[in-house]
Design a protein around this motif. Structure first.
Motif, PDB file in Angstrom:
ATOM      1  N   ARG A  54       0.879  -1.248  -0.064  1.00  0.00           N
ATOM      2  CA  ARG A  54      -0.085  -0.142  -0.061  1.00  0.00           C
ATOM      3  C   ARG A  54       1.079   1.204   0.071  1.00  0.00           C
ATOM      4  O   ARG A  54       0.678   2.149  -0.792  1.00  0.00           O
ATOM      5  N   LEU A  55       1.880   1.363   0.678  1.00  0.00           N
ATOM      6  CA  LEU A  55       2.617   2.584   0.801  1.00  0.00           C
ATOM      7  C   LEU A  55       3.529   2.661  -0.332  1.00  0.00           C
ATOM      8  O   LEU A  55       3.701   3.674  -0.837  1.00  0.00           O
ATOM      9  N   ARG A  64       9.095  11.507   0.456  1.00  0.00           N
ATOM     10  CA  ARG A  64       8.107  12.861   0.119  1.00  0.00           C
ATOM     11  C   ARG A  64       8.803  13.850  -0.324  1.00  0.00           C
ATOM     12  O   ARG A  64       8.215  14.609  -1.110  1.00  0.00           O
ATOM     13  N   LYS A  94      -1.830   1.716   7.314  1.00  0.00           N
ATOM     14  CA  LYS A  94      -1.562   1.211   5.801  1.00  0.00           C
ATOM     15  C   LYS A  94      -1.135  -0.180   5.888  1.00  0.00           C
ATOM     16  O   LYS A  94      -1.461  -0.860   4.820  1.00  0.00           O
ATOM     17  N   ASP A  98       2.167   1.836  -3.412  1.00  0.00           N
ATOM     18  CA  ASP A  98       1.338   2.394  -4.565  1.00  0.00           C
ATOM     19  C   ASP A  98       1.176   3.707  -4.051  1.00  0.00           C
ATOM     20  O   ASP A  98       1.248   4.455  -4.941  1.00  0.00           O
ATOM     21  N   GLU A  99       1.093   4.210  -2.814  1.00  0.00           N
ATOM     22  CA  GLU A  99       0.824   5.560  -2.705  1.00  0.00           C
ATOM     23  C   GLU A  99       1.954   6.578  -3.103  1.00  0.00           C
ATOM     24  O   GLU A  99       1.715   7.658  -3.488  1.00  0.00           O
ATOM     25  N   TYR A 100       3.194   6.249  -2.821  1.00  0.00           N
ATOM     26  CA  TYR A 100       4.366   6.871  -2.944  1.00  0.00           C
ATOM     27  C   TYR A 100       5.189   6.727  -4.348  1.00  0.00           C
ATOM     28  O   TYR A 100       5.883   7.385  -4.562  1.00  0.00           O
TER      29      TYR A 100
END
Ligand SMILES: Cc1ncc(COP(=O)(O)O)c(C=O)c1O
Length: 353
Positions: free
Chosen positions: A31-32, A317, A295, A34-36
């Motif tokens: 999940r992380l 980020r 997450k 995909d998100e980042y």
């Protein structure tokens, strides 16, 4: 012979006792990732065993306690904060090897009588001889001020026929830190089997043994591709901290009889994520502890692994880690701190509004 087999063969010659369960798991954080927009993997040193509480000290203790046995020691001294993971892991491993643990603990956070928690509670269940020392600054400074006390107790034990094996803060002698050369070889081997070519490897760094060992492993593997990045969790002097860790990495290579020595850029360190200090939490790091839990369903601790994870996420980020990179996060354990004093857990302990 390939680099990894040769590295393991050299390390094995040091001798070690078996305490943990290896290889530790290596899994993707889907999940992380995909998100980042990155390919993020986690190496689970928190699963190293042999107790429920695992962590990065176990690899070091396999080498250190083998040496203690060889030297005929029956008692182990070690040092740390009252909530030290290292002290608790050392005590558990010493018991497993039939040795008596003696702990010298600096009270950065004063334990409350009648409400003993987390690692200190486990130390007490393990029946350690516990000495709590008034903190006069960092744990290192507190210990430096009390060497006469340690020597006196050592002499008393010697008079009773006991022999003490001394393990410094964090177990980060070259022999102990050698465990993390093995961790590097193991992790990059797992990555290679999965067809991965990691660009970044993040770890928490405290006493520096973990980072030194990883740097030695990277050097043994002739790996110039993977950037090894340490996130510091205590206030250190950047002018001496990194060079000292590199010297330790070279001392590991020398100890095992390897010809290689580290390159000046074998690792880099960020000092930007310590926050107010060692064992002192802050909101942004705690937010990333909540992020991983929410997450991926995984726990970090507020003293070590949470601050290191926050440092990595912040660099992701900010684009320090480019999109599409393959990144490894070394989970060094320490989740017992989640059950420690409120000064250590900070706003993690607050009920949602
Ligand atoms: C959970 C955890 N992570 C990371 C570290 C840092 O490892 P090192 O002291 O080898 O730098 C420690 C050290 O105590 C620890 O307990």
């Amino acid at each position: 012979m390939d680099y990894s087999s040769r590295g393991i063969e050299l390390l094995r010659k040091l001798g070690k006792v078996s305490l943990g369960f290896y290889p530790t798991p290596f899994t993707r954080l889907d999940r992380l990732s995909d998100e980042y927009g990155i390919n993020l993997w986690i190496k689970r040193e928190d699963f190293s065993g042999a107790t429920l509480f695992g962590g990065n000290k176990v690899r070091k203790l396999e080498y250190l306690l083998s040496d203690a046995k060889k030297q005929g020691c029956d008692t182990v001294f070690t040092y740390g904060a009252t909530q030290s993971n290292h002290a608790m892991e050392t005590a558990a491993a010493a018991r497993r090897c039939g040795m008596k643990p003696v702990l010298w603990l600096g009270a950065i956070v004063e334990p409350k009588a009648g409400d003993i928690r987390a690692n200190l509670l486990l130390d007490s269940i393990l029946g350690c001889e516990i000495h709590i020392l008034k903190s006069i600054g960092s744990t290192r400074e507190t210990m430096a001020a009390n060497t006469a006390l340690f020597e006196k107790r050592k002499a008393e034990l010697a008079a009773e026929g006991h022999k003490v094996y001394d393990i410094p803060i964090g177990g980060s002698t070259p022999r102990g830190a050698a465990g993390f050369a093995e961790c590097w070889i193991e992790t990059l081997g797992q990555a290679a089997t999965l067809g991965l070519k990691p660009e970044f490897f993040y770890t928490c760094t405290g006493s520096g043994g973990t980072l030194a060992g990883l740097a030695a492993g990277k050097t043994l593997m002739h790996d110039t591709r993977t950037a090894l990045r340490g996130i510091a969790v205590g206030k250190k002097d950047p002018a001496t901290y990194g060079p000292g860790i590199r010297e330790k990495a070279d001392a590991i290579l020398e100890l095992i009889g390897a010809e290689e020595r580290t390159d000046p850029d074998v690792f880099s360190i960020s000092h930007d994520y310590v926050g107010p200090g060692y064992e002192k939490p802050y909101r942004e790091a705690n937010d990333d502890i909540r992020l991983l839990a929410r997450k991926e369903g995984l726990f970090l601790d507020p003293v070590y692994s949470g601050k290191a994870f926050h440092g990595m996420m912040d660099e992701i980020r900010k684009g320090v880690v480019p999109k599409g990179s393959t990144v490894i996060y070394l989970h060094t354990g320490g989740a017992t701190a989640l059950f420690s004093e409120s000064e250590i857990i900070g706003d993690l302990g607050e009920l949602p509004a």
